[in-house]
Design a protein around this motif. Sequence first.
Motif, PDB file in Angstrom:
ATOM      1  N   ARG A 164      36.213  35.354  36.899  1.00  0.00           N
ATOM      2  CA  ARG A 164      36.535  35.258  38.309  1.00  0.00           C
ATOM      3  C   ARG A 164      35.938  36.448  39.053  1.00  0.00           C
ATOM      4  O   ARG A 164      36.198  37.601  38.719  1.00  0.00           O
ATOM      5  N   VAL A 207      36.217  33.799  44.154  1.00  0.00           N
ATOM      6  CA  VAL A 207      37.487  33.851  44.866  1.00  0.00           C
ATOM      7  C   VAL A 207      37.257  34.605  46.179  1.00  0.00           C
ATOM      8  O   VAL A 207      36.914  35.788  46.172  1.00  0.00           O
ATOM      9  N   ARG A 219      46.460  44.314  47.492  1.00  0.00           N
ATOM     10  CA  ARG A 219      47.586  43.552  46.962  1.00  0.00           C
ATOM     11  C   ARG A 219      47.126  42.166  46.487  1.00  0.00           C
ATOM     12  O   ARG A 219      47.557  41.683  45.441  1.00  0.00           O
ATOM     13  N   PHE A 220      46.251  41.529  47.258  1.00  0.00           N
ATOM     14  CA  PHE A 220      45.733  40.213  46.884  1.00  0.00           C
ATOM     15  C   PHE A 220      45.031  40.272  45.531  1.00  0.00           C
ATOM     16  O   PHE A 220      45.260  39.443  44.647  1.00  0.00           O
ATOM     17  N   THR A 222      45.202  42.688  43.091  1.00  0.00           N
ATOM     18  CA  THR A 222      46.032  43.120  41.961  1.00  0.00           C
ATOM     19  C   THR A 222      47.088  42.086  41.588  1.00  0.00           C
ATOM     20  O   THR A 222      47.441  41.959  40.414  1.00  0.00           O
ATOM     21  N   GLU A 223      47.585  41.345  42.579  1.00  0.00           N
ATOM     22  CA  GLU A 223      48.631  40.365  42.287  1.00  0.00           C
ATOM     23  C   GLU A 223      48.081  39.063  41.718  1.00  0.00           C
ATOM     24  O   GLU A 223      48.777  38.357  40.993  1.00  0.00           O
ATOM     25  N   HIS A 224      46.843  38.742  42.039  1.00  0.00           N
ATOM     26  CA  HIS A 224      46.319  37.431  41.681  1.00  0.00           C
ATOM     27  C   HIS A 224      45.213  37.453  40.628  1.00  0.00           C
ATOM     28  O   HIS A 224      44.690  36.409  40.279  1.00  0.00           O
ATOM     29  N   LEU A 225      44.869  38.641  40.131  1.00  0.00           N
ATOM     30  CA  LEU A 225      43.731  38.721  39.217  1.00  0.00           C
ATOM     31  C   LEU A 225      43.899  37.848  37.988  1.00  0.00           C
ATOM     32  O   LEU A 225      42.960  37.189  37.545  1.00  0.00           O
ATOM     33  N   SER A 226      45.097  37.811  37.415  1.00  0.00           N
ATOM     34  CA  SER A 226      45.311  37.049  36.188  1.00  0.00           C
ATOM     35  C   SER A 226      45.946  35.686  36.423  1.00  0.00           C
ATOM     36  O   SER A 226      46.185  34.943  35.472  1.00  0.00           O
ATOM     37  N   GLY A 227      46.230  35.344  37.666  1.00  0.00           N
ATOM     38  CA  GLY A 227      46.871  34.076  37.951  1.00  0.00           C
ATOM     39  C   GLY A 227      45.909  33.064  38.535  1.00  0.00           C
ATOM     40  O   GLY A 227      44.721  33.337  38.696  1.00  0.00           O
ATOM     41  N   PRO A 228      46.402  31.866  38.873  1.00  0.00           N
ATOM     42  CA  PRO A 228      45.554  30.846  39.482  1.00  0.00           C
ATOM     43  C   PRO A 228      45.098  31.294  40.858  1.00  0.00           C
ATOM     44  O   PRO A 228      45.877  31.843  41.640  1.00  0.00           O
ATOM     45  N   LEU A 229      43.812  31.106  41.143  1.00  0.00           N
ATOM     46  CA  LEU A 229      43.245  31.571  42.392  1.00  0.00           C
ATOM     47  C   LEU A 229      42.471  30.471  43.088  1.00  0.00           C
ATOM     48  O   LEU A 229      41.916  29.580  42.439  1.00  0.00           O
TER      49      LEU A 229
END
Length: 235
Positions: A164, A207, A219-220, A222-229
């Motif tokens: 990603r 992304v 924040r975007f 760090t919070e979403h790096l490993s999740g669905p994007l």
Amino acid sequence: MASATENSVPSHSVPSHPVPSNSVPSAAERFVVITGGPGAGKSTLIDRLQEAGFARSQEAGRGVIQDQTAVGGRALPWTDPDLFAELMLCWELRSYRDLAAHAARSVSPGSAASAASAGPDSPSPGPVFFDRGIPDIVGYLRLENRPVPAHIDTAAREFRYHRRVFIAPPWPEIYRRDAERRQSLADAERTYASMVTTYTEYGYELVRLPRVSVAERVRFVTEHLSGPLPVVANR
């Protein structure tokens, strides 16, 4: 510098199956690229991520321009785009290998001493953020209607990053020119489009970064790096 066409790939060819880097197997999982057009807040975001404790690379293009200007060199995008691309490749490969070596030490047993003696840009066991990556060089050459040498295509296929890739869209309200950034806003928009196409062809998921404050962008990421994007449409 070799520029024979037989050593180049067609400017819009789709690379064959990407292969993992042979440098450090785990590096691609930790190396996160942030790309986009110039003047879209990309480097500001990476600066803030560094302040938050994350390791990072320095942007090749700006670094090469600064160095070449300082010594009166000709490897500048407005003087010799091909030589400029070669020096960017050398910069990116050096950054990749240096950060991969530090990353390997940071997860090795008994690495506390190495971590303590490393520089301020040395990576922690977490993600390492790259201010552009090797595929950016391919996108740049395409944008300049220059042939892409086979060895640059090979580097883009073999030295892999996290699947990603974050991309900063054009942002007219904050766009500014400076000594190293001579492009117009229209050039910045074309650069963005070239990076979308190039990274997609090399097998990455793009992304799009929201046009929000730097703190919100941090924040975007760090919070979403490993999740669905949300993946960028190929446009």
